[in-house]
Design a protein around this motif. Structure first.
Motif, mmCIF file in Angstrom:
data_model
loop_
_atom_site.group_PDB
_atom_site.id
_atom_site.type_symbol
_atom_site.label_atom_id
_atom_site.label_comp_id
_atom_site.label_asym_id
_atom_site.label_seq_id
_atom_site.Cartn_x
_atom_site.Cartn_y
_atom_site.Cartn_z
ATOM 1 N N SER A 169 0.836 -1.274 0.149
ATOM 2 C CA SER A 169 0.159 -0.028 -0.091
ATOM 3 C C SER A 169 0.657 1.260 -0.031
ATOM 4 O O SER A 169 0.437 2.385 -0.415
ATOM 5 C CB SER A 169 -1.116 0.076 1.244
ATOM 6 O OG SER A 169 -0.373 0.360 2.514
ATOM 7 N N ARG A 175 -4.110 -0.947 -6.912
ATOM 8 C CA ARG A 175 -5.279 -0.991 -5.993
ATOM 9 C C ARG A 175 -6.042 -2.241 -5.850
ATOM 10 O O ARG A 175 -6.061 -2.943 -4.803
ATOM 11 C CB ARG A 175 -6.445 0.161 -5.937
ATOM 12 C CG ARG A 175 -7.352 -0.081 -4.919
ATOM 13 C CD ARG A 175 -8.847 0.964 -5.265
ATOM 14 N NE ARG A 175 -8.336 2.324 -5.389
ATOM 15 C CZ ARG A 175 -9.271 3.291 -5.524
ATOM 16 N NH1 ARG A 175 -10.396 2.916 -5.637
ATOM 17 N NH2 ARG A 175 -8.959 4.418 -5.493
ATOM 18 N N ILE A 178 -3.967 -4.967 -3.978
ATOM 19 C CA ILE A 178 -3.941 -4.865 -2.662
ATOM 20 C C ILE A 178 -5.156 -5.240 -2.178
ATOM 21 O O ILE A 178 -5.063 -6.168 -1.077
ATOM 22 C CB ILE A 178 -3.544 -3.305 -2.151
ATOM 23 C CG1 ILE A 178 -2.132 -2.999 -2.730
ATOM 24 C CG2 ILE A 178 -3.698 -2.907 -0.749
ATOM 25 C CD1 ILE A 178 -1.773 -1.534 -2.548
ATOM 26 N N ALA A 208 -3.861 -0.359 5.488
ATOM 27 C CA ALA A 208 -3.209 -0.406 4.127
ATOM 28 C C ALA A 208 -4.606 -0.118 3.125
ATOM 29 O O ALA A 208 -4.156 0.353 2.219
ATOM 30 C CB ALA A 208 -2.829 -1.876 3.915
ATOM 31 N N LEU A 209 -5.446 -0.530 3.492
ATOM 32 C CA LEU A 209 -6.738 -0.349 2.706
ATOM 33 C C LEU A 209 -7.225 1.035 2.535
ATOM 34 O O LEU A 209 -7.410 1.839 1.443
ATOM 35 C CB LEU A 209 -7.891 -1.136 3.006
ATOM 36 C CG LEU A 209 -8.001 -2.568 3.082
ATOM 37 C CD1 LEU A 209 -8.885 -3.228 3.567
ATOM 38 C CD2 LEU A 209 -8.010 -2.972 1.401
ATOM 39 N N VAL A 212 -5.011 2.975 0.076
ATOM 40 C CA VAL A 212 -5.348 3.058 -1.295
ATOM 41 C C VAL A 212 -6.823 3.687 -1.632
ATOM 42 O O VAL A 212 -7.434 3.093 -2.704
ATOM 43 C CB VAL A 212 -4.774 1.880 -1.724
ATOM 44 C CG1 VAL A 212 -3.491 1.381 -1.739
ATOM 45 C CG2 VAL A 212 -5.907 0.583 -1.057
#
Length: 222
Positions: A169, A175, A178, A208-209, A212
Motif C-alpha cells: 500500500s 489498488r 492490494i 493499508a486499505l 489506497v
C-alpha cells in the motif's frame, strides 16, 4: 511468589487486550519485583517488553533483547525476535528489524515452513521494503510467499499477508492487487479469530486499505 506472579501476568494480559499497555507495564513491573523463578523470568520480561513496545516506550527493544538472551527454546526465541522486530519497525529502525528477522529465521528454526518462520519472513519483507538496498529483494520474496499461500491461509499466513498488504500500500501497487491480498488476509473475519486480542493485526490491514482509498472495506474491517 509464583501465584502472585501469575495473577499479575494474567491481569497484564487482560489490560493489554483492553488497549491499556501502560497498565500492563505497571502490573508486569510488579511481577518482576516478585523475583520470579529462572523458568518464569524470561516470559515475564518478554511480556513486559511487548507491552512497552505497544506503549511506545524506548526501552522496549532492550528488554526484549534481554528476554531473548534469557530464553533457550528455539521457537520461543524466534517469537521474541519477532516482537523485537516489530518494536524496531515502530521506531523506523528498518535495517535492524530486517537483520533480526532473517537471522532468527535462519539461525533458530530448523524448519523454514513453520508458522513462526512465515511470520518472520513477513516481518523481514516489511522492514526490507524501507531499505533501498533490500527493496527489490523484499519484493521478490513477497511474490514467492504469495505464490505458496493456499486458498485457505493459516493464521500465520494471514498475518504474513497483512504485512505484504501494508508494504504494497506504500508502493505504486495497483489498488485491485492490494484489495485481493487484503481479502485473503481478512477471510471474513478469520484474521481476528486467529490472532491474539493483545496483538491485533486488523488495524494494519485497515490502514493499508485506507492508504489506497478503499474506505468501505477499511471500515468493514474496523
Amino acid at each position: 511468589d509464583l501465584p502472585a506472579v501469575e495473577a499479575l501476568r494474567a491481569a497484564a494480559r487482560k489490560a493489554l487486550a483492553g488497549g491499556e499497555p501502560e497498565r500492563a507495564i505497571e502490573l508486569l513491573e510488579r511481577a518482576l519485583a516478585e523475583e520470579p523463578s529462572p523458568e518464569t523470568y524470561p516470559g515475564v520480561l518478554a511480556e513486559s517488553g511487548k507491552a512497552e513496545s505497544r506503549a511506545g516506550v524506548p526501552q522496549a527493544v532492550d528488554h526484549l533483547e534481554q528476554a531473548i538472551n534469557a530464553t533457550r527454546e528455539p521457537e520461543q526465541r524466534a517469537k521474541l525476535v519477532l516482537a523485537k522486530g516489530h518494536a524496531l519497525l515502530e521506531r523506523h529502525r528498518y535495517w535492524e528489524a530486517a537483520a533480526a528477522a532473517v537471522s532468527s529465521a535462519r539461525g533458530e528454526l530448523a524448519d523454514p515452513d513453520t508458522p513462526i518462520a512465515e511470520t518472520l519472513e513477513a516481518c523481514f519483507m516489511t522492514a526490507a521494503s524501507f531499505v533501498p538496498e533490500l527493496e527489490d529483494h523484499a519484493r521478490s520474496r513477497s511474490r514467492l510467499l504469495l505464490g505458496r499461500v493456499p486458498a485457505r491461509p493459516s493464521d500465520s499466513q494471514r498475518e504474513a499477508l497483512v504485512h505484504i498488504a501494508a508494504h504494497e500500500s506504500l508502493r505504486e501497487t495497483a489498488r485491485a492487487s492490494i484489495v485481493r491480498i487484503a481479502q485473503r488476509a481478512w477471510g471474513d473475519g478469520a484474521l481476528v479469530r486467529g490472532t491474539s486480542p493483545a496483538e491485533p493485526q486488523w488495524p494494519s490491514l485497515a490502514s493499508a486499505l485506507f492508504f489506497v482509498d478503499e474506505l468501505e472495506l477499511s471500515l468493514e474491517i474496523c
